[in-house]
Write an enzyme that holds these catalytic residues in place. Structure first.
Site, PDB file in Angstrom:
ATOM      1  N   HIS A 117      -8.840  96.579  30.026  1.00  0.00           N
ATOM      2  CA  HIS A 117     -10.295  96.458  30.129  1.00  0.00           C
ATOM      3  C   HIS A 117     -10.944  96.066  28.794  1.00  0.00           C
ATOM      4  O   HIS A 117     -11.911  96.700  28.370  1.00  0.00           O
ATOM      5  CB  HIS A 117     -10.905  97.787  30.601  1.00  0.00           C
ATOM      6  N   PRO A 118     -10.468  95.042  28.094  1.00  0.00           N
ATOM      7  CA  PRO A 118     -11.113  94.686  26.821  1.00  0.00           C
ATOM      8  C   PRO A 118     -12.531  94.171  27.043  1.00  0.00           C
ATOM      9  O   PRO A 118     -12.816  93.491  28.025  1.00  0.00           O
ATOM     10  CB  PRO A 118     -10.200  93.589  26.259  1.00  0.00           C
TER      11      PRO A 118
END
Length: 556
Positions: free
Chosen positions: A472-473
Site C-alpha cells: 500500500h505505498p
C-alpha cells in the site's frame, strides 16, 4: 490500441485503477481526444482473472514491475520485493481484491489540513456513484456503477472461530467495513463478479474502448514530461522501441502510482534540486517534496500451526485436493480458487488511547514463508496485522535519468519509535485473540515469530524479523499547501500549469485500509475537477463567439 495522431486533449500516464477511470470519464465527452498510456501489456493473462492467481502475478514480469526496496534498517537490513501492477488494470489486476474505503476520519483530516472538498461526506457520493454493490442501493452503497462489490463465495470453520475469538477479546463482529468506522471483525467484501476478479480494466475501460475519441496504447512507457514556457505540453514515450512525442492541448495527468509518478517527475527535472543536480539532470522546476513522504502499511505475519481443522495447506498439498479445487471452480466458480488472498478481516485498536482502529488484520487459512513460495506442509493459519497509521516516512528516488534503471525505494519501516510500540502491541493483541476459548479446540501453536519473543525489546526484534509490505505505498506527491507538498487540492502540480497527478501518491496520509478503492475515488474527483475547469475555460470563448455573431447581425 494504436495511435493515429500525436496530439490529444488529455494524456493519461498509467492504466491502473486511476487511469482506467479517468480515461472513461474524460472520453465521455466526444469532443475530448484522450490518450491512455500503459507500460505493461493487456490483461489477457488467465491468472489475472482467477482470484487465487495473484500468486502467479506478483513477481511475474508479465504483470509486475518487480521492484525491490533498498535494505531497510528497521527490518534488520532486509530488502523486500515491492510489487506494483504493470498491466492494464494496474494493481487492481494483481491485488487482493478487497473492497475497502478506509475511515471517515482519514478524509476529514485531509480536509482539515486545508484540502477543501476532500472530506468523507463530500467523497461518499463518489464512492456510491461508481459502486455496484451486491446488496443494492442504500445510504452507504450504490448500485449500477462500474465497480462491482460482492460477498466472498466460501467460508472456513477456522476463520469463523477466529472471528468468535476476536469477539471474546472485545472486537465485535460486523458485516460491513465501509460505513466510515471500520472497527470490528468480519469477512471482507471483494471486487469480484461471480467468483472472477473484477479489475479496473473490466470496470471502467473495456466498455468504452469503442469510443473513437479514446486511444489506448500498451507497451508505452512514459520517459519525460516536457515543459514549454513553464507549462506541461508533451510527453516523450517509448513505444515499440521508438521514442515518440505526444502533445496535450489541455492537460497531462500522471496516474503511474506512488512509485511511478514521482520517478517520472524526477526524470523530467521536477523535484529536489539536490537530487537532480547530483544526477546531472537539469532543474526544470524545483519541488523538494517529490518522492518524499513515502508511507506504507507494514504487515507482521504471525503464523500458527493448528490441528483438527481444514486449511489450504493440506488441501493444496495433495494431488486430489488440487483436482477438487479445480473442478469446484470450473463447476460454480467457488472453492479455494475463488479466494481473495485474505478472507477474514478485523480492525482494532493497539491500545485504548487510539482515537479509532489503527490495526488491520488479514486472516488467512494458509501459511507460507513469503509470497511466491510453496505453502507449508503442516496445517496452519496466518494472522497478518498491520499498523494503519505509521509515523515512519521513506523516499522514492530515481538512480539516473535512464527509465530502465529501477528507482531507489526506501520505506524506512519501523524508523519511528512509535511504530515499534504499535508493532509490539499488535503482536500481544494477536496472542490474546488466539488464546481465546473459540480457538482452543484447534490447539494453535505459534510458529512465527515464536513464543520465545516476550519482552518489549524481543517484540521489536520480532517485528523487524517478520515485517513485510502489504503493498500500500502512498504519499510521494502529497496534496497540500506547504513547501513539501507537490499538488494542490485540485491535484494540480504546484507551479506547473497543465499537469495533474491522480493516484495514491497524492494522499497526505494513508487511508485506514486497503488503497485500491480510495485511489478510484481520487480519480473520480480529479475527473470532475478537470471537466469543470474545461467547462469554465470554454465559457469566455462561447461568450466571445456569441458577441461576435451579435455584432455581425447588428452590422448587417
Amino acid at each position: 490500441m494504436s495511435a493515429a495522431r500525436d496530439t490529444f486533449d488529455y494524456l493519461i500516464v498509467g492504466a491502473g485503477p486511476a487511469g482506467c477511470l479517468l480515461a472513461n470519464r474524460l472520453s465521455a465527452d466526444p469532443a475530448n481526444q484522450v490518450l491512455l498510456l500503459e507500460a505493461g501489456g493487456r490483461d489477457n493473462y488467465p491468472w489475472i482473472h482467477i482470484p487465487v492467481g495473484y500468486l502467479y502475478c506478483i513477481g511475474n514480469p508479465r504483470t509486475d514491475w518487480c521492484f525491490d526496496t533498498d535494505a531497510v534498517p528497521g527490518l534488520d537490513g532486509r530488502a523486500l520485493k515491492y510489487p506494483r501492477g504493470k498491466v492494464l488494470g494496474g494493481c487492481s489486476s494483481i491485488n487482493g481484491m478487497i473492497y475497502m474505503r478506509g475511515q471517515a476520519r482519514d478524509y476529514d483530516q485531509w480536509a482539515a489540513a486545508g484540502n477543501l472538498g476532500w472530506s468523507w461526506q463530500e467523497l461518499l457520493p463518489l464512492f456510491r456513484g461508481m459502486e455496484d454493490h451486491f446488496a443494492g442501493a442504500s445510504a452507504l452503497h450504490g448500485a449500477g456503477g462500474e465497480w462491482r462489490v460482492e460477498r466472498q463465495r466460501l467460508s472456513w470453520a477456522l476463520l469463523d472461530s477466529f472471528r468468535e475469538a476476536a469477539a471474546q477479546t472485545g472486537i465485535a463482529s460486523v458485516e460491513d467495513f465501509n460505513g466510515g468506522d471500520n472497527e470490528g471483525c468480519g469477512y471482507f467484501q471483494v471486487n469480484q463478479r461471480g467468483g472472477v476478479r473484477w479489475n479496473a480494466s473490466k470496470g471502467f475501460l473495456r466498455g468504452v474502448l469503442q469510443r473513437p475519441n479514446l486511444t489506448v496504447l500498451t507497451g508505452a512507457e512514459a520517459q519525460r514530461v516536457l515543459l514549454e514556457q513553464g507549462r506541461a505540453r508533451a510527453l516523450l514515450v517509448r513505444v515499440d522501441g521508438q521514442v515518440r512525442r505526444f502533445e496535450a492541448r489541455r492537460e497531462i495527468v500522471l496516474s503511474a502510482g506512488a512509485i511511478g509518478s514521482p520517478c517520472l517527475l524526477q526524470r523530467s527535472g521536477i523535484g529536489s534540486r539536490a537530487l537532480l543536480e547530483r544526477l546531472g539532470i537539469g532543474v526544470a522546476h524545483e519541488l523538494p517534496g517529490v518522492g518524499g513522504n513515502l508511507q506504507d502499511h507494514l504487515q507482521l505475519r504471525l503464523i500458527y500451526k493448528v490441528s483438527g481443522v481444514p486449511t489450504l495447506n493440506q488441501i493444496a498439498g495433495s494431488l486430489w485436493g488440487k483436482l477438487g479445487m479445480g473442478l469446484r471452480y470450473l463447476f460454480d466458480r467457488s472453492g479455494p480458487l475463488s479466494m481473495a488472498p485474505s478472507q477474514l478481516g478485523a480492525f482494532a485498536r493497539s491500545d485504548p488511547q487510539q482515537p479509532s482502529a489503527n490495526l488491520e488484520y488479514h486472516v488467512q487459512p494458509l501459511s507460507l514463508d513469503r509470497f511466491g513460495e510453496p505453502l507449508h506442509a503442516f496445517p496452519a493459519f496466518t494472522a497478518s496485522v498491520c499498523d494503519l497509521r505509521p509515523h515512519s516516512r521513506g523516499t522514492v528516488q530515481i538512480r539516473s535519468a535512464d527509465p530502465g534503471l529501477a528507482p531507489s525505494i526506501q520505506p524506512n519501516y519501523l524508523g519511528d519509535p512509535r511504530d515499534l510500540k504499535v508493532a509490539a502491541d499488535a503482536i500481544r493483541l494477536t496472542r490474546r485473540i488466539v488464546a481465546q476459548p473459540a480457538l482452543a479446540p484447534f490447539q494453535p501453536e505459534e510458529y512465527k515469530p515464536g513464543p520465545d519473543y516476550r519482552s518489549e525489546e524481543d517484540l521489536h526484534r520480532a517485528a523487524a524479523a517478520i515485517g513485510t509490505t502489504i503493498f500500500h505505498p502512498a504519499g510521494t506527491c502529497r496534496m497540500g499547501q506547504d513547501r513539501e507538498s507537490v499538488v494542490d487540492a485540485e491535484l494540480r502540480v504546484h507551479g506547473i500549469p497543465g499537469l495533474r497527478i491522480a493516484d495514491a501518491s497524492i494522499m497526505p496520509s494513508l487511508t485506514s485500509g486497503n488503497t485500491c478503492s480510495p485511489v478510484l475515488v481520487i480519480a473520480e474527483k480529479a475527473a470532475q475537477m478537470m471537466l469543470a475547469d474545461q467547462k469554465r475555460q470554454a465559457r469566455p470563448q462561447e461568450l466571445g463567439t456569441a458577441v461576435g455573431k451579435a455584432e455581425e447581425k447588428i452590422g448587417a
